[in-house]
Design a protein around this motif. Structure first.
Motif, short mmCIF file in Angstrom:
data_model
loop_
_atom_site.label_atom_id
_atom_site.label_comp_id
_atom_site.label_asym_id
_atom_site.label_seq_id
_atom_site.Cartn_x
_atom_site.Cartn_y
_atom_site.Cartn_z
N ALA A 130 0.85 -1.19 0.00
CA ALA A 130 0.00 0.00 0.00
C ALA A 130 0.88 1.24 0.00
CB ALA A 130 -0.92 0.01 1.23
N THR A 131 0.34 2.33 -0.53
CA THR A 131 1.02 3.62 -0.47
C THR A 131 0.68 4.26 0.86
OG1 THR A 131 0.88 3.87 -2.86
CG2 THR A 131 1.26 5.87 -1.57
N TRP A 132 1.70 4.70 1.57
CA TRP A 132 1.48 5.30 2.89
C TRP A 132 0.83 6.67 2.76
CZ3 TRP A 132 5.22 8.43 6.24
CH2 TRP A 132 4.68 8.58 7.55
N GLU A 133 -0.25 6.89 3.51
CA GLU A 133 -1.00 8.14 3.45
C GLU A 133 -0.22 9.32 4.04
OE1 GLU A 133 -4.69 7.41 5.40
OE2 GLU A 133 -5.45 6.11 3.80
N GLY A 134 0.77 9.03 4.91
CA GLY A 134 1.54 10.10 5.53
C GLY A 134 2.82 10.44 4.80
N ALA A 135 2.95 9.97 3.57
CA ALA A 135 4.22 10.11 2.83
C ALA A 135 4.59 11.56 2.51
CB ALA A 135 4.16 9.30 1.55
N ALA A 136 3.71 12.52 2.76
CA ALA A 136 4.02 13.93 2.48
C ALA A 136 5.21 14.42 3.30
CB ALA A 136 2.80 14.81 2.74
N ILE A 137 5.51 13.78 4.44
CA ILE A 137 6.63 14.22 5.27
C ILE A 137 7.96 13.67 4.77
CG2 ILE A 137 5.15 14.38 7.32
CD1 ILE A 137 6.67 11.88 8.37
N LEU A 138 7.92 12.78 3.78
CA LEU A 138 9.13 12.15 3.27
C LEU A 138 9.70 12.95 2.10
CD1 LEU A 138 7.93 8.43 3.20
CD2 LEU A 138 9.09 9.65 5.06
N PRO A 139 11.01 12.86 1.88
CA PRO A 139 11.58 13.51 0.70
C PRO A 139 11.08 12.84 -0.58
CG PRO A 139 13.25 12.21 1.83
CD PRO A 139 12.04 12.21 2.70
N ALA A 140 11.16 13.57 -1.69
CA ALA A 140 10.63 13.06 -2.96
C ALA A 140 11.33 11.79 -3.41
CB ALA A 140 10.76 14.14 -4.04
N THR A 141 12.55 11.56 -2.93
CA THR A 141 13.30 10.37 -3.33
C THR A 141 12.89 9.12 -2.57
OG1 THR A 141 15.03 10.97 -1.75
CG2 THR A 141 15.33 11.70 -4.04
N SER A 142 12.10 9.26 -1.51
CA SER A 142 11.68 8.10 -0.72
C SER A 142 10.57 7.33 -1.41
CB SER A 142 11.20 8.54 0.67
OG SER A 142 12.26 9.01 1.44
N ASP A 143 10.60 6.02 -1.25
CA ASP A 143 9.56 5.16 -1.81
C ASP A 143 8.37 5.16 -0.85
OD1 ASP A 143 7.99 3.22 -2.94
OD2 ASP A 143 9.54 1.68 -3.01
N PRO A 144 7.19 5.66 -1.27
CA PRO A 144 6.04 5.71 -0.37
C PRO A 144 5.25 4.41 -0.30
CG PRO A 144 5.44 6.69 -2.45
CD PRO A 144 6.88 6.25 -2.58
N VAL A 145 5.66 3.40 -1.08
CA VAL A 145 4.93 2.13 -1.12
C VAL A 145 5.57 1.15 -0.16
CG1 VAL A 145 4.16 0.20 -2.54
CG2 VAL A 145 4.22 2.51 -3.51
N GLY A 146 4.77 0.65 0.76
CA GLY A 146 5.28 -0.27 1.77
C GLY A 146 4.49 -1.56 1.82
N VAL A 147 4.75 -2.32 2.86
CA VAL A 147 4.13 -3.63 3.05
C VAL A 147 3.44 -3.67 4.41
CG1 VAL A 147 4.51 -6.12 3.15
CG2 VAL A 147 5.93 -4.71 1.63
N TRP A 148 2.15 -3.99 4.40
CA TRP A 148 1.41 -4.16 5.65
C TRP A 148 1.60 -5.58 6.16
CZ3 TRP A 148 -0.72 -0.73 8.80
CH2 TRP A 148 -1.16 0.51 8.31
N VAL A 149 1.90 -5.68 7.46
CA VAL A 149 2.06 -6.97 8.13
C VAL A 149 1.08 -7.02 9.30
CG1 VAL A 149 3.61 -8.39 9.53
CG2 VAL A 149 4.48 -7.24 7.49
#
Length: 200
Positions: A130-149
């Protein structure tokens, strides 16, 4: 002879592809020295939420090529301070004890391709990407797609944790009354400047 050569060409191509260097497994945890992450529990009211803020800083990292890769994480809040050492290897994350032995396996080797595992009686399974909804705080180079466990302990509520590459846990949810409530979220990320020593 022509038939032998026509069979040899694909075999040579496949052999060449097999010998290509493989991409390194993603690291689903913080590893860059100096990286500092701040977490809050959004389910708490203010000012308690800010008072309970947790800061995690990568104090030391040996992320040179070749396993194992050890990282020291310093965790600080207003009430406590502690250091832990984790080992990143083949996509897995292990919490290490003072004796150098594995205390807990947060993520298994082969993660996220390994989709189910058990550690200390807790059953884990990969829910999906899933794409993290809070990714706005990350730099543009960060991957916003993660894995839910999802973690299912023998007793107590189920939990879901979203892991992002190079950051690890960015959000954690707990099942309460049939719905999922966020109880931990990354709210700040950066590399704080070190204090400069006074000039003589």
């Amino acid at each position: 002879m022509r038939g032998v050569l026509s069979l040899a060409a694909p075999a040579v191509l496949l052999l060449g592809l097999a010998c290509q260097p493989r991409a390194a497994s993603p690291v689903y945890g913080p590893w860059e020295e100096g990286l500092t992450l701040a977490f809050e529990d959004p389910s708490q009211p203010q000012p308690q939420r800010s008072l309970d803020r947790l800061q995690v800083r990568v104090a030391r990292s040996s992320m040179a090529p070749g396993p194992p890769r050890l990282v020291q994480l310093d965790q600080t809040s207003l009430r406590s301070q502690m250091s832990t050492v984790v080992r990143y290897q083949d996509g897995g994350i292990a919490l290490m004890g003072a004796d150098g032995q594995v205390v807990a396996q947060t993520l298994p080797p082969g993660f996220p391709a390994t989709t189910t595992w058990v550690d200390r009686g807790v059953e884990f399974r990969v829910v999906g990407r899933a794409t993290w909804e809070g990714a706005a705080i990350l730099p543009a180079t960060s991957d916003p797609v993660g894995v839910w466990v999802e973690a299912r302990p023998p007793q107590g509520p189920r939990r879901r944790i979203l892991y992002l590459p190079n950051l690890g846990e960015v959000e954690s949810q707990e099942e309460r009354g049939g719905s999922w409530v966020t109880v931990n979220r990354l709210v700040a990320r950066g590399f704080p400047d070190l204090a400069l020593a006074p000039r003589p």
